[in-house]
Write an enzyme that holds these catalytic residues in place. Structure first.
Site, mmCIF file in Angstrom:
data_model
loop_
_atom_site.group_PDB
_atom_site.id
_atom_site.type_symbol
_atom_site.label_atom_id
_atom_site.label_comp_id
_atom_site.label_asym_id
_atom_site.label_seq_id
_atom_site.Cartn_x
_atom_site.Cartn_y
_atom_site.Cartn_z
ATOM 1 N N THR A 16 0.728 -1.090 0.082
ATOM 2 C CA THR A 16 -0.012 0.181 0.110
ATOM 3 C C THR A 16 0.678 1.290 0.161
ATOM 4 O O THR A 16 0.642 2.091 -0.804
ATOM 5 C CB THR A 16 -1.214 -0.094 1.158
ATOM 6 N N ARG A 87 -2.901 -8.953 11.240
ATOM 7 C CA ARG A 87 -3.395 -9.875 12.179
ATOM 8 C C ARG A 87 -2.878 -11.093 11.583
ATOM 9 O O ARG A 87 -2.860 -11.619 10.612
ATOM 10 C CB ARG A 87 -4.670 -9.745 12.319
ATOM 11 N N LEU A 123 -3.824 5.302 7.666
ATOM 12 C CA LEU A 123 -4.614 4.161 7.067
ATOM 13 C C LEU A 123 -4.645 2.786 7.728
ATOM 14 O O LEU A 123 -5.246 1.927 7.659
ATOM 15 C CB LEU A 123 -4.075 3.772 5.637
ATOM 16 N N THR A 124 -3.468 2.869 8.740
ATOM 17 C CA THR A 124 -3.071 1.553 9.489
ATOM 18 C C THR A 124 -4.692 1.009 10.257
ATOM 19 O O THR A 124 -5.009 1.857 10.809
ATOM 20 C CB THR A 124 -1.923 1.624 10.417
ATOM 21 N N ASN A 125 -4.775 -0.152 10.264
ATOM 22 C CA ASN A 125 -6.055 -0.844 10.539
ATOM 23 C C ASN A 125 -5.386 -1.238 12.142
ATOM 24 O O ASN A 125 -4.317 -1.447 12.402
ATOM 25 C CB ASN A 125 -6.269 -1.854 9.997
ATOM 26 N N ARG A 156 -15.620 1.345 -3.090
ATOM 27 C CA ARG A 156 -16.391 0.109 -3.243
ATOM 28 C C ARG A 156 -17.891 -0.010 -3.493
ATOM 29 O O ARG A 156 -18.266 -0.831 -4.440
ATOM 30 C CB ARG A 156 -16.037 -1.159 -1.995
ATOM 31 N N HIS A 180 -14.369 1.619 10.111
ATOM 32 C CA HIS A 180 -14.084 0.788 8.882
ATOM 33 C C HIS A 180 -14.381 -0.719 9.368
ATOM 34 O O HIS A 180 -13.417 -1.176 9.798
ATOM 35 C CB HIS A 180 -12.636 1.339 8.689
#
Length: 312
Positions: A16, A87, A123-125, A156, A180
Site C-alpha cells: 500500500t 493480524r 490508513l493503518t488498521n 467499493r 471501517h
C-alpha cells in the site's frame, strides 16, 4: 536551481505504501519520501529508485527517495501512515490493536519532531482507533489528523452499484458513514446514479445485497488473494485525499474525523462527510439521519469504542 515542490512522506513501504508513493509521483503532486524500518532500508531505497527510473517513461517530474531516517521527512506537508502489522494466525484483535498502537505512537513522535506543521493521514488498521492514537500522541489540532476509510468504502460501494446498473462509476455518488468494519453504514438514501436516487433504480433486495457486499469488501479481496490484503484501491483513496489537501480543493469526502458532539458523539474518530482542504478537515458535515440510519451508526460507534478500549 532547486525546484520547490510540495513534500509528502509515506510511512510504510509495503504494497500500500509503495503504491501510494508511486501514484503521488505519477500525478506530480509532490516529492515523495518513502520510509520504513532500518532492517528494510535497502528494499525501501530500491523501491524508490525503481519508481524514479520510471519517471522518464511515465513522464513525471517528482523526486522519490527511500529511507529509514525520519530526518529525511523534515518539513513534510502531508504524512501518510500505512505502516503496521497485519493480524497473524493466533493473534487476537486486542493484540493487534495494542501492537499497532505502539507502532503508531513511535511513528507519530518522529513525525511531530520533524514535521510539526504537517497534516497526517492514517490508513493503518484498525484505522478508527489508530487515528485516535496518532491524534493523542501528536498533540496536533484535530483538523490535521485524519483517517482514511470512507473514500475506500465509498469507492467499493460505487463500484458495486455501477456494476449492478451497468453504468459508468463516474455517474455514481454515495456515502459510507461509521467505522471501517462490518458495522459501516452505506447511506443508500444519499446515493445517486446520474442524480437519480438509487432506490428508484435498484430493487430493495439487490440494494441490501450491495450494502452487505460493501461491508465485506475488504474481506472479499483477502479471501481471493489468499495472502495479504487490498492495496491498489486503498492507495488510490489515500492519493485522492492527499490531492484535496495539497491543492486546497475543499472537496466533500468521507473521512475519519475527531468528533466533539457531531452526530451526538464525542471523543472518538469516526467516518463522516467532511470538507477536505489545505488545512485538513475544514468542516464536518452533519447529515440528517432517519431512525434506522442513526441506530446503525450507533452500532458502528459501539464497535469502534470497543476497539479503543485496548489502546495503549
Amino acid at each position: 536551481m532547486t525546484i520547490k515542490r510540495k513534500k509528502v512522506s509515506v510511512i510504510g513501504a509495503g504494497f500500500t505504501g509503495a503504491t501510494t508513493a508511486f501514484l503521488l509521483a505519477q500525478k506530480e503532486l509532490a516529492d515523495v519520501v518513502l520510509v520504513d524500518i532500518p532492517q528494510l532500508e535497502n528494499p525501501t531505497k530500491g523501491k524508490a529508485l525503481d519508481m524514479l527510473e520510471a519517471s522518464p517513461v511515465q513522464g513525471f517530474d517528482a523526486n522519490i527517495i527511500g529511507t529509514s531516517d525520519y530526518a529525511d521527512t523534515a518539513d513534510s506537508d502531508v504524512v501518510v501512515i500505512t505502516a503496521g502489522i497485519a493480524r497473524k494466525p493466533g493473534m487476537s484483535r486486542d493484540d493487534l490493536v495494542a501492537t499497532n498502537s505502539k507502532i503508531m505512537k513511535s511513528i507519530t513522535r518522529d513525525i511531530a519532531k520533524h514535521s510539526p506543521n504537517a497534516i497526517i493521514v492514517v490508513l493503518t488498521n484498525p484505522v478508527d482507533a489508530m487515528t485516535y492514537s496518532v491524534f493523542k500522541e501528536a498533540g496536533f489540532p484535530k483538523e490535521r489528523v485524519i483517517g482514511q476509510s470512507g473514500v475506500l468504502d465509498t469507492a467499493r460501494f460505487r463500484t458495486f452499484i455501477a456494476q449492478e446498473l451497468n453504468l459508468s462509476v463516474k455517474d455514481i455518488t454515495g456515502f459510507v458513514l461509521g467505522g471501517h468494519g462490518d458495522d459501516m453504514v452505506p447511506l443508500v438514501r444519499y446515493s445517486y446514479a446520474g442524480g437519480i436516487p438509487l432506490e428508484t433504480l435498484i430493487p430493495k433486495e439487490r440494494l441490501e445485497a450491495i450494502v452487505e457486499r460493501t461491508r465485506k469488501g475488504g474481506g472479499e479481496i483477502v479471501g481471493l488473494l489468499g495472502n495479504g490484503s487490498a492495496y491498489y484501491a486503498p492507495a488510490a483513496s489515500l492519493v485522492e485525499m492527499t490531492e484535496a489537501i495539497l491543492k486546497d480543493q475543499r472537496r466533500i469526502l468521507p473521512a475519519i474525523a475527531y468528533l466533539e458532539g457531531e452526530y451526538g458523539y464525542s471523543d472518538l474518530y469516526l467516518g463522516v462527510p467532511v470538507i477536505l482542504g489545505g488545512n485538513g478537515i475544514e468542516k464536518i458535515i452533519e447529515l440528517e439521519l432517519l431512525a434506522d440510519e442513526k441506530e446503525a451508526l450507533d452500532r458502528s460507534v459501539e464497535s469502534v469504542r470497543n476497539v479503543m478500549k485496548v489502546l495503549v
